[in-house]
Write an enzyme that holds these catalytic residues in place. Sequence first.
Site, short mmCIF file in Angstrom:
data_model
loop_
_atom_site.label_atom_id
_atom_site.label_comp_id
_atom_site.label_asym_id
_atom_site.label_seq_id
_atom_site.Cartn_x
_atom_site.Cartn_y
_atom_site.Cartn_z
CE LYS A 111 -4.01 0.40 2.12
NZ LYS A 111 -5.09 0.35 1.49
CB THR A 113 -0.68 4.40 3.66
OG1 THR A 113 -2.12 4.56 3.18
CG2 THR A 113 -0.74 4.66 5.39
CE1 TYR A 114 2.59 0.63 7.83
CE2 TYR A 114 0.96 -0.58 6.59
CZ TYR A 114 1.45 -0.31 7.84
OH TYR A 114 0.33 -0.10 8.69
CD GLU A 137 8.17 -11.80 2.11
OE1 GLU A 137 7.22 -11.51 0.97
OE2 GLU A 137 7.73 -13.58 2.10
#
Length: 188
Positions: A111, A113-114, A137
């Site tokens: 995503k 966001t990360y 991971e």
Amino acid sequence: MSIKSDKWIRRMAQEHGMIEPFVERQVRGADSSRVISYGVSSYGYDVRCADEFKVFTNIHSAIVDPKNFDEKSFVDIKSDVCIIPPNSFALARTVEYFRIPRDVLTICLGKSTYARCGIIVNVTPLEPEWEGHVTLEFSNTTNLPAKIYANEGVAQMLFLQSDEACEVSYKDRGGKYQGQTGVTLPRT
């Protein structure tokens, strides 16, 4: 090969148990607080991270060897959040259990966001007729500690359906990660 829509994903989850537990809409908030979204999106499914983590450590000065992996290379954590040390790595698993159809290949992407925080999510493709919890991971590429939230969205699954079923599926060849539950370490 075509990418599958929210309608197809919903039908396969409800009628064939492709994703369990299944969230049939995209969730962006819970109990009046914002969360990193999860559930069905237009052409994918945003998976959640469970509260089981294995954080990479150098306490035992082990060598990372995929053919002879030492479990002491990780510290087990069960929590609603996981702090990954700078330039380090952690494993987790999805909340969801997957059963991939014989004519489908599933690709997982992290995503944004990360990713925009320097946290990269890596998962190899889910092959035809593979089933299990997906081991996730996480790489913290920054020189600061990074936080992962359990029970919130971490990656998106895209489902690609072939024009014909494969000759030999992951299940047919007895894949080593078939039916995995929990966070699964490397196997040879």
